[in-house]
Design an enzyme around this catalytic site. Sequence first.
Site, mmCIF file in Angstrom:
data_model
loop_
_atom_site.group_PDB
_atom_site.id
_atom_site.type_symbol
_atom_site.label_atom_id
_atom_site.label_comp_id
_atom_site.label_asym_id
_atom_site.label_seq_id
_atom_site.Cartn_x
_atom_site.Cartn_y
_atom_site.Cartn_z
ATOM 1 N N LYS A 108 0.867 -1.181 0.000
ATOM 2 C CA LYS A 108 0.000 0.000 0.000
ATOM 3 C C LYS A 108 0.905 1.232 0.000
ATOM 4 O O LYS A 108 1.455 1.615 1.022
ATOM 5 C CB LYS A 108 -0.875 -0.011 1.248
ATOM 6 C CG LYS A 108 -2.247 0.611 1.095
ATOM 7 C CD LYS A 108 -2.254 2.104 0.815
ATOM 8 C CE LYS A 108 -2.025 2.988 2.000
ATOM 9 N NZ LYS A 108 -1.748 4.384 1.638
ATOM 10 N N GLU A 125 8.614 16.327 15.290
ATOM 11 C CA GLU A 125 9.195 16.078 13.969
ATOM 12 C C GLU A 125 8.543 17.032 12.963
ATOM 13 O O GLU A 125 7.355 16.938 12.685
ATOM 14 C CB GLU A 125 8.936 14.624 13.561
ATOM 15 C CG GLU A 125 9.701 14.227 12.325
ATOM 16 C CD GLU A 125 9.429 12.785 11.891
ATOM 17 O OE1 GLU A 125 8.291 12.307 12.066
ATOM 18 O OE2 GLU A 125 10.366 12.160 11.370
HETATM 19 P P1 NAD Z 1 2.158 8.507 7.597
HETATM 20 O O1 NAD Z 1 2.271 7.739 8.851
HETATM 21 O O2 NAD Z 1 1.159 9.585 7.517
HETATM 22 O O3 NAD Z 1 1.824 7.539 6.385
HETATM 23 C C1 NAD Z 1 2.617 6.397 6.106
HETATM 24 C C2 NAD Z 1 1.755 5.351 5.432
HETATM 25 O O4 NAD Z 1 0.749 4.956 6.363
HETATM 26 C C3 NAD Z 1 1.026 5.848 4.184
HETATM 27 O O5 NAD Z 1 1.008 4.815 3.225
HETATM 28 C C4 NAD Z 1 -0.370 6.114 4.683
HETATM 29 O O6 NAD Z 1 -1.366 5.978 3.701
HETATM 30 C C5 NAD Z 1 -0.521 5.039 5.741
HETATM 31 N N1 NAD Z 1 -1.526 5.336 6.764
HETATM 32 C C6 NAD Z 1 -1.924 6.548 7.218
HETATM 33 N N2 NAD Z 1 -2.912 6.395 8.124
HETATM 34 C C7 NAD Z 1 -3.130 5.063 8.247
HETATM 35 C C8 NAD Z 1 -4.014 4.276 9.041
HETATM 36 N N3 NAD Z 1 -4.895 4.840 9.878
HETATM 37 N N4 NAD Z 1 -3.938 2.934 8.919
HETATM 38 C C9 NAD Z 1 -3.041 2.347 8.094
HETATM 39 N N5 NAD Z 1 -2.219 3.046 7.304
HETATM 40 C C10 NAD Z 1 -2.243 4.389 7.390
HETATM 41 O O7 NAD Z 1 3.628 9.002 7.267
HETATM 42 P P2 NAD Z 1 4.118 9.871 6.023
HETATM 43 O O8 NAD Z 1 3.665 11.263 6.250
HETATM 44 O O9 NAD Z 1 3.765 9.189 4.748
HETATM 45 O O10 NAD Z 1 5.702 9.747 6.158
HETATM 46 C C11 NAD Z 1 6.442 10.527 6.997
HETATM 47 C C12 NAD Z 1 6.796 9.778 8.259
HETATM 48 O O11 NAD Z 1 7.514 8.586 7.919
HETATM 49 C C13 NAD Z 1 7.733 10.564 9.149
HETATM 50 O O12 NAD Z 1 7.307 10.457 10.481
HETATM 51 C C14 NAD Z 1 9.077 9.873 8.950
HETATM 52 O O13 NAD Z 1 9.980 10.025 10.014
HETATM 53 C C15 NAD Z 1 8.665 8.463 8.749
HETATM 54 N N6 NAD Z 1 9.715 7.690 8.077
HETATM 55 C C16 NAD Z 1 10.474 6.831 8.828
HETATM 56 C C17 NAD Z 1 11.514 6.109 8.233
HETATM 57 C C18 NAD Z 1 12.363 5.165 9.039
HETATM 58 O O14 NAD Z 1 13.113 4.410 8.445
HETATM 59 N N7 NAD Z 1 12.294 5.199 10.364
HETATM 60 C C19 NAD Z 1 11.760 6.272 6.863
HETATM 61 C C20 NAD Z 1 10.969 7.152 6.126
HETATM 62 C C21 NAD Z 1 9.942 7.860 6.752
#
Ligand code: NAD
Length: 501
Positions: free
Chosen positions: A193, A404
Site C-alpha cells: 500500500k 518532527e
Molecule cells: P504517515 O504515517 O502519515 O503515512 C505512512 C503510510 O501509512 C502511508 O502509506 C499512509 O497511507 C498510511 N496510513 C496513514 N494512516 C493510516 C491508518 N490509519 N492505517 C493504516 N495506514 C495508514 O507518514 P508519512 O507522512 O507518509 O511519512 C512521513 C513519516 O515517515 C515521518 O514520520 C518519517 O519520520 C517516517 N519515516 C520513517 C523512516 C524510518 O526508516 N524510520 C523512513 C521514512 C519515513
Amino acid sequence: MDASTYTRDFWHTKARSLKFRTQHFIDGTYAPSADGRTFKSINPATGEVLAEVARGGQAEIDRAVAVARRAFKSGSWSRMDPRERMAVLERFSALVQENAEEFALLDSLDMGKPVMDMINIDIPGSVTSLKFFSETIDKIEGAVTNTSASALHYILRQPLGVVGLIVPWNYPLMMAAWKLGPALATGNSVVLKPAEQSPLSANLLAELFIEAGGPAGVLNVVHGLGEEAGRALGLHNDIDKIGFTGSTEVGKLLMVYAGQSNMKRVSTECGGKTPQIVLGDYDDLDTAVTYAVNGIYGNQGEVCNAGSRILVDKSIHDDFVERFSARTKESFVLGDPLDPSTTIGPLVTSSHQQRVLSYIDIGRSEGAALKFGGGTLASSPAGAFIEPTLFTGVDNSMRIAREEIFGPVAAIIPVDGIDDAIEIANDTIYGLAASIWTRDIGKAHRFARDVEAGVVWVNCFDHGDMTSIWGGYKQTGNGRDKCLEALTQYSQTKSVWVHLG
Ligand code: NAD
C-alpha cells in the site's frame, strides 16, 4: 547514461510522454476500484493534477489478500527452488536499474524531490536492496541443535505467509524496495500500500517483478488513503505481518489494529529528531558543517533521520553558525525538481508546506532566533516550496526541538561538553539516529554506547550500506530494515523434534 545527458530539457521532454499506471495491480493485472472511486495525485512543484488514481478500500484489500494467500499456498513463489527465486529477484533488481529514468520521473513529479536525487540516491538504494536480498536466498539456514542422543532436533526458518507493506511518501520507491527485498527473499506474498501522496511508482515496480519471472499474485499493489486501504490492511485477519514505515502516530495505530484483529506481527520504522553533535575539539569544522547542512536540508528535510537538532559546543558556536549559514547559501538551490541544478524541490503537498510554515511561526513565538529562511519561493507561488531555514538560540524544551517537522528547518542548540550533549540528545521520544564530531576517541565511544538511537555516526553523517542495520530505539519503532537482520522480520522459526526410538 552520461550525466551530461540529464538536462532540464531531457527531463521535461520525457515527462510529457510519461504514462501513469493508476489502477490497482492485483494477480498480475490492473483493476479499478469496485466502486470506481479515485483520488488525485498532484505535482507539488506546480499544483497541477498528474493523475486520478484508484482509491481502494475494504473490497480491494480483501481481494488482494485472497489472491496473495492463494499464491502463497500454491507454492509458486514460497516453494520455488531457492536459486530460481534468486534469479528472479536479481533480474528484478536489474530491471529497476534499466527503468531508472522512468522511476526517477514518477517519484520526482509525484512528491517533489529533485530528479537527480532519484538517479544518485533512491535508484541505487533500491537496486542494491533488491540485489542484496536476492543474494541471501540460498544462505538462509535453519539449525540442528546438539541435544539428546535419542532425538534429532532441528529448527526450520519459514516464511510468514501474506505480508502487508505500508510505506511513506518521502522515498516512495526506496522504502518499498527496502521492504520488498527481505519480504520476497524469504518467500512471502505481499500486498503493498503506497502512500496516497506518491502512488505512481509502485505499479511499475510490480510490473517489473512479473517481467523478471515472478509469479502473478505474489506482489500486489492496492492504492488508497491511509484511513481506508491502510486501515483495512492493518485490521485484516488474513495478513500475517505488517511492515510499516511512516509516522509514529500511525505506527501506534497499526499496533492497535493488530490487537483488534489477529495479533499479526507489526514492525515499525517511524519518526525521528536526530541530534548532530559537534564538540569543541573537532578541528575540521568545514567538513562537519557540510555534513550538517546536507543532513538537515537534503530531500527537503523530509527524511526520517534528518539531523534537525544540531547540538554545538558553546566554544565553537558562533563560528559554526556563520559557516553553516554560508555553506547553506552556496549549496542549496530551490526550484524545479526536473532541473538538474536544483537541490531542493517543493515539499510533498501544499498542506504539508502549511504545516511546516506553522512550525516556523511556532519557533518564532517560542523565542528562537530565525537566522535565515522561513519563506516560500516567490517565483513559484503554486509550488509547495520552503526555503532552508535555521533557528538559533533553541532550547530543547521548545516544540521545534521536540516535534518532527519533516521539512528544511534546523535548530541549533548550544551545549556544554559531552555530558550535556548526551543528556539533550536523549531527551526525545524518538531514537532513530545520532551523530558526533570529535577527535576524542573516548568521548566518541561513550556517546555511541550511551546515546539512545539505533544508528550512530562518528565523524560522518548518513553513511551506511546494505550491511548496516536501519532502525530505531524508543518511539521510532521496533523495525530493522536492510542487512541480514531484516530477514528475521519476515520469517519465523519452527522447532522439529524427532524421536529416534
Ligand atoms: P504517515 O504515517 O502519515 O503515512 C505512512 C503510510 O501509512 C502511508 O502509506 C499512509 O497511507 C498510511 N496510513 C496513514 N494512516 C493510516 C491508518 N490509519 N492505517 C493504516 N495506514 C495508514 O507518514 P508519512 O507522512 O507518509 O511519512 C512521513 C513519516 O515517515 C515521518 O514520520 C518519517 O519520520 C517516517 N519515516 C520513517 C523512516 C524510518 O526508516 N524510520 C523512513 C521514512 C519515513
